[in-house]
Write a protein that holds these residues in place. Structure first.
Motif, short mmCIF file in Angstrom:
data_model
loop_
_atom_site.label_atom_id
_atom_site.label_comp_id
_atom_site.label_asym_id
_atom_site.label_seq_id
_atom_site.Cartn_x
_atom_site.Cartn_y
_atom_site.Cartn_z
N SER A 1 0.80 -1.22 0.00
CA SER A 1 0.00 0.00 0.00
C SER A 1 0.84 1.28 0.00
CB SER A 1 -0.95 0.00 1.19
OG SER A 1 -0.22 0.15 2.41
N GLY A 2 1.86 1.36 0.84
CA GLY A 2 2.69 2.56 0.92
C GLY A 2 1.93 3.78 1.44
N THR A 3 0.87 3.56 2.21
CA THR A 3 0.09 4.66 2.77
C THR A 3 0.23 4.69 4.29
OG1 THR A 3 -1.89 3.29 2.92
CG2 THR A 3 -1.55 4.53 0.88
N TRP A 4 -0.26 5.77 4.91
CA TRP A 4 -0.21 5.88 6.36
C TRP A 4 -1.29 6.82 6.85
CZ3 TRP A 4 3.05 8.39 3.09
CH2 TRP A 4 3.19 9.77 3.24
N ASP A 5 -1.59 6.71 8.13
CA ASP A 5 -2.59 7.56 8.78
C ASP A 5 -1.88 8.78 9.35
OD1 ASP A 5 -4.62 8.75 10.15
OD2 ASP A 5 -5.00 7.07 11.51
N GLU A 6 -2.06 9.90 8.71
CA GLU A 6 -1.39 11.13 9.12
C GLU A 6 -1.79 11.56 10.52
OE1 GLU A 6 1.39 14.09 8.25
OE2 GLU A 6 0.68 12.60 6.80
N GLN A 7 -3.06 11.32 10.88
CA GLN A 7 -3.57 11.80 12.17
C GLN A 7 -2.92 11.10 13.36
OE1 GLN A 7 -5.64 14.44 12.36
NE2 GLN A 7 -5.44 14.51 10.11
N SER A 8 -2.59 9.83 13.19
CA SER A 8 -2.03 9.08 14.32
C SER A 8 -0.50 9.06 14.31
CB SER A 8 -2.56 7.65 14.29
OG SER A 8 -2.14 6.98 13.10
N ALA A 9 0.10 9.74 13.37
CA ALA A 9 1.56 9.67 13.23
C ALA A 9 2.27 10.60 14.20
CB ALA A 9 1.95 10.01 11.80
N THR A 10 3.44 10.18 14.62
CA THR A 10 4.35 11.03 15.39
C THR A 10 5.25 11.77 14.42
OG1 THR A 10 4.34 9.58 17.33
CG2 THR A 10 6.26 11.01 17.04
N LYS A 11 5.33 13.08 14.57
CA LYS A 11 6.12 13.92 13.66
C LYS A 11 7.54 14.06 14.19
CE LYS A 11 2.48 14.91 11.10
NZ LYS A 11 1.40 14.37 11.92
N ILE A 12 8.50 13.85 13.31
CA ILE A 12 9.92 13.96 13.66
C ILE A 12 10.54 15.02 12.76
CG2 ILE A 12 12.11 12.78 13.92
CD1 ILE A 12 9.90 11.58 15.66
N SER A 13 11.16 16.02 13.36
CA SER A 13 11.82 17.08 12.60
C SER A 13 13.33 16.98 12.80
CB SER A 13 11.32 18.46 13.06
OG SER A 13 11.98 19.49 12.36
N LEU A 14 14.05 16.84 11.71
CA LEU A 14 15.50 16.76 11.74
C LEU A 14 16.06 18.16 11.50
CD1 LEU A 14 15.93 13.52 9.58
CD2 LEU A 14 15.52 13.70 12.04
N ASN A 15 16.85 18.63 12.44
CA ASN A 15 17.29 20.03 12.41
C ASN A 15 18.80 20.15 12.41
OD1 ASN A 15 14.47 20.89 12.82
ND2 ASN A 15 14.76 20.10 14.90
N GLY A 16 19.44 19.59 11.41
CA GLY A 16 20.90 19.68 11.32
C GLY A 16 21.59 18.76 12.29
N SER A 17 21.88 19.25 13.48
CA SER A 17 22.57 18.44 14.50
C SER A 17 21.65 18.00 15.61
CB SER A 17 23.74 19.23 15.08
OG SER A 17 23.29 20.43 15.68
N SER A 18 20.37 18.38 15.55
CA SER A 18 19.42 18.02 16.60
C SER A 18 18.15 17.47 15.99
CB SER A 18 19.10 19.24 17.47
OG SER A 18 18.45 20.24 16.70
N ILE A 19 17.32 16.88 16.86
CA ILE A 19 16.09 16.24 16.43
C ILE A 19 14.97 16.63 17.38
CG2 ILE A 19 14.95 14.03 15.96
CD1 ILE A 19 17.74 12.81 15.58
N THR A 20 13.78 16.93 16.83
CA THR A 20 12.61 17.22 17.63
C THR A 20 11.53 16.19 17.33
OG1 THR A 20 13.09 19.59 17.59
CG2 THR A 20 10.85 18.94 18.17
#
Length: 653
Positions: A56-75
């Motif tokens: 399928s290659g799909t996902w539920d956006e509402q239940s997902a955990t968002k990860i932001s990669l910020n150069g040398s750090s991660i949120t």
């Protein structure tokens, strides 16, 4: 394999039964050979067991955990993931959507053994200078989903910080669990240390545009590699393009290509499996070991330094690799048990064998275009072609196995040595890599398990060595067989040790006269061998007409020739036939064979009345029984004894 059921045990069992049935056939009559058992249709294919979530290659956006990669750090925004400096650790099942750039860090999955984790790469650039950029330590299964329209890059460093005695991770993307890559986005992996993408269990590719550049292997799934779809470019400079290397479980260690487009460039094998390589669909383009230009022999069959003779790349393979590690090779496809082709388009340019199995090779359909510096298709045991299109435009030996059965298909073979070769025992004298091929042992003295059998199809051979060569017997029951044979007197267009029986089909075999053979007297279809007193130029038309002046067939050999064997259902005993040379035919030309056309301006060579099943004459009309024409001795039309240059495992001539 926790999520997949397949039929590998059935396949392996059927393959062994298949080989035993074929090898158990006795010489003397083609009736002793089974008519239907030598068929790919009887073998159960692997079922890769793709799940709905794989594809399928799909996902539920509402239940997902968002990860932001910020150069040398991660949120991390959501449950299941914690960030510490440049390391993200995922500890629970769930969906995790990653975006941004990580300049020097790592994504780690360390969840419960029952957890399924989905990592969505939504436009990321992840670099690790001293380890795997994405490292799955534990989970039930990980889905790496490529977001539609997004470009993602993953890069590792040239050295890893590993504890003493530890040899993993060893890939830019490394998983100890099942790993599936799906979606419609792009992924570029640069592996500077060793491998590109590795799973210690199953590796599934179900979609995406994926480019892998690796120092060693491109894709590796220890238990299995299954590709359903996607556009893949794999560059493995010192290793295999795709490898499955489980040596401990006979149900595992397989590769199945079921769709997509693969472009593989590898220093060693293109696709290597410990058990089975299966191609059911898709397009596979492969170049290995520098390609056929890097062969062990030049155009004149002289040995030259190459991949297989000291020119191979320096291997950096680890101790977990295949038991074949000591025999590194640059084959297009290599399998320990069997290779099955049931569809797809395959293009291979290899310095070593293009298609090689330590067991069986079965081709049911599909298109294979092969350029090889060694064998075009090689099977240690049985090679069976049920259909499809096979074009071997360059090879040392074209098609090779202990026994070879052609039930259909359109086959063209060009070879520096033998065109189609059924051998026995070990390949003791193979040019460049002696003892690499271990054919199924044959019966003492009689070579019962070595044979060539053609029941249908179109077979065209152009060989500098023997055209059809068997250490046992030759059987032709149907189809069209055209042999453009050798010019050297030490080889023949037909070359067999036991018997040669023809019961149907059309065969024309032109070649030198020194070792020429006709079919055996116990054949059911008539055949005529004519030995010329002088060499005929390549392209000179040979035509055979009946006593009413109707042309049976015309053939223009591609090579010089001094003998020709013709067998057709139209030949009858007691009837007179006339052989003509030169001129032109008004018939339809397919591979040099003209049918349904009249002869124009040909010169009469000889007339002969067929008095037996197998008739041998010179161009003066004199009958003879000696091999190679009058005065040469031997046993024309029947078994022959050993000769000094006989291919006991394919000596190069």
């Amino acid at each position: 394999m926790s999520y997949r059921s397949h039929k590998l045990i059935t396949l392996l069992t059927a393959g062994m039964l298949f080989a035993s049935v074929l090898s158990g056939c006795q010489e003397g009559s083609s009736a002793n050979l089974p008519l239907s058992t030598a068929s790919a249709a009887e073998l159960s294919p692997i079922d890769p067991g793709y799940s709905e979530r794989d594809l399928s290659g799909t996902w539920d956006e509402q239940s997902a955990t968002k990860i932001s990669l910020n150069g040398s750090s991660i949120t991390a925004s959501g449950p299941g993931a914690t960030a510490s400096g440049g390391t993200l650790t995922i500890t629970a099942a769930g969906i995790y959507v990653l975006s941004g750039t990580l300049a020097n860090g790592q994504i780690v999955v360390n969840a419960a053994e029952s957890d399924k984790v989905q990592l969505v790469l939504d436009g990321v650039s992840i670099t690790s200078s001293n380890s795997a950029a994405i490292y799955v330590k534990q989970a039930d299964k990980v889905f790496l989903t490529l977001a539609d329209g997004k470009k993602n890059t993953v890069t590792d460093g040239a050295t890893y910080n590993l504890a003493n005695g530890v040899d993993e991770p060893n890939a830019a993307i490394f998983s100890k669990s099942d790993l599936t890559i799906n979606g419609k986005g792009e992924l570029t992996v640069t592996a500077n240390y060793k491998n590109g993408i590795t799973s210690k269990d199953d590796l599934v590719i179900a979609g995406g545009t994926i480019t892998v550049t690796a120092v060693n292997d491109g894709l590796r799934g220890r238990d299995a590699v299954a590709i359903h779809d996607g556009a893949l470019v794999i560059n493995a400079s010192q290793g295999d393009g795709i490898q499955s290397n489980n040596t401990e479980d006979a149900q595992k260690g397989w590769v199945s290509i079921d769709g997509g487009t693969l472009n593989i460039t590898a220093g060693q094998d293109g696709i290597q499996a410990e058990t089975v390589v299966q191609i059911t669909n898709g397009t596979v383009n492969t170049k290995t070991g520098g390609g056929s230009a890097n062969a062990n022999t030049d155009s004149k069959v002289n040995e030259q330094p190459s991949w297989g003779d000291g020119g191979k790349p320096t291997t950096i393979k680890t101790t977990e690799d295949s038991v074949d590690n000591e025999n590194d090779s640059a084959k297009g496809f290599k399998a320990g048990t069997a290779i099955y082709v049931t569809g797809g388009k395959i293009n291979i340019d290899s310095s070593d064998d293009a298609v090689h199995s330590n067991g069986n090779v079965v081709i049911k359909t599909g298109t294979l275009t092969l350029i090889s510096g060694d064998d075009g298709i090689h099977a240690d045991t049985s090679l069976v072609v049920d259909g499809g299109t096979i074009d071997i435009s360059q090879s040392y030996e074209g098609m090779e196995g202990t026994n070879i059965t052609v039930n259909g298909g359109n086959i063209h073979v060009t070879a520096k040595d033998d065109g189609i070769n059924a051998a026995g025992d070990n390949d003791r004298f193979a040019l460049g890599r002696p003892r690499e091929n271990n054919f199924t042992a044959t019966s003492s003295g009689d070579n019962d398990s070595a044979y060539i059998r053609i029941t249908n199809g179109n077979v065209v051979v152009n060989a500098a060595g023997d055209g059809l060569d068997t250490n046992g017997s030759l059987y032709v029951d149907g189809g069209t067989v055209l042999v453009n044979g050798p010019t050297g007197q030490g080889n023949g267009a037909l070359d067999y040790d036991s018997v040669a029986e023809i019961t149907g089909g059309t065969l024309v075999a032109a070649g030198s006269s020194g070792m020429a053979q006709n079919f055996s007297d116990n054949s059911k279809q008539n055949s005529l061998l004519v030995a010329y007193s002088s060499i005929q130029k390549a392209g000179t038309l040979v035509s055979l007409q009946d006593e009413n002046g109707k042309t049976i067939l015309s053939f223009a050999p591609a090579n010089e020739y001094q003998s020709i064997v013709i067998s057709s259902p139209k030949l009858e005993q007691g009837k007179t036939y006339t052989l003509y040379s030169g001129g032109s035919s008004g018939g339809k030309n397919i591979d040099g064979l003209y049918t349904d056309g009249s002869l124009s301006a040909g010169s009469k060579v000889v007339s002969v009345t067929l008095s037996g099943v197998s008739t041998n004459i010179t161009d003066t009309g004199a009958q003879f029984t000696g091999m190679g024409g009058p005065g040469r001795g031997g046993h024309m039309g029947g078994p022959k004894g050993p000769r000094p240059d006989r291919n006991q495992g394919n000596v190069g001539q």
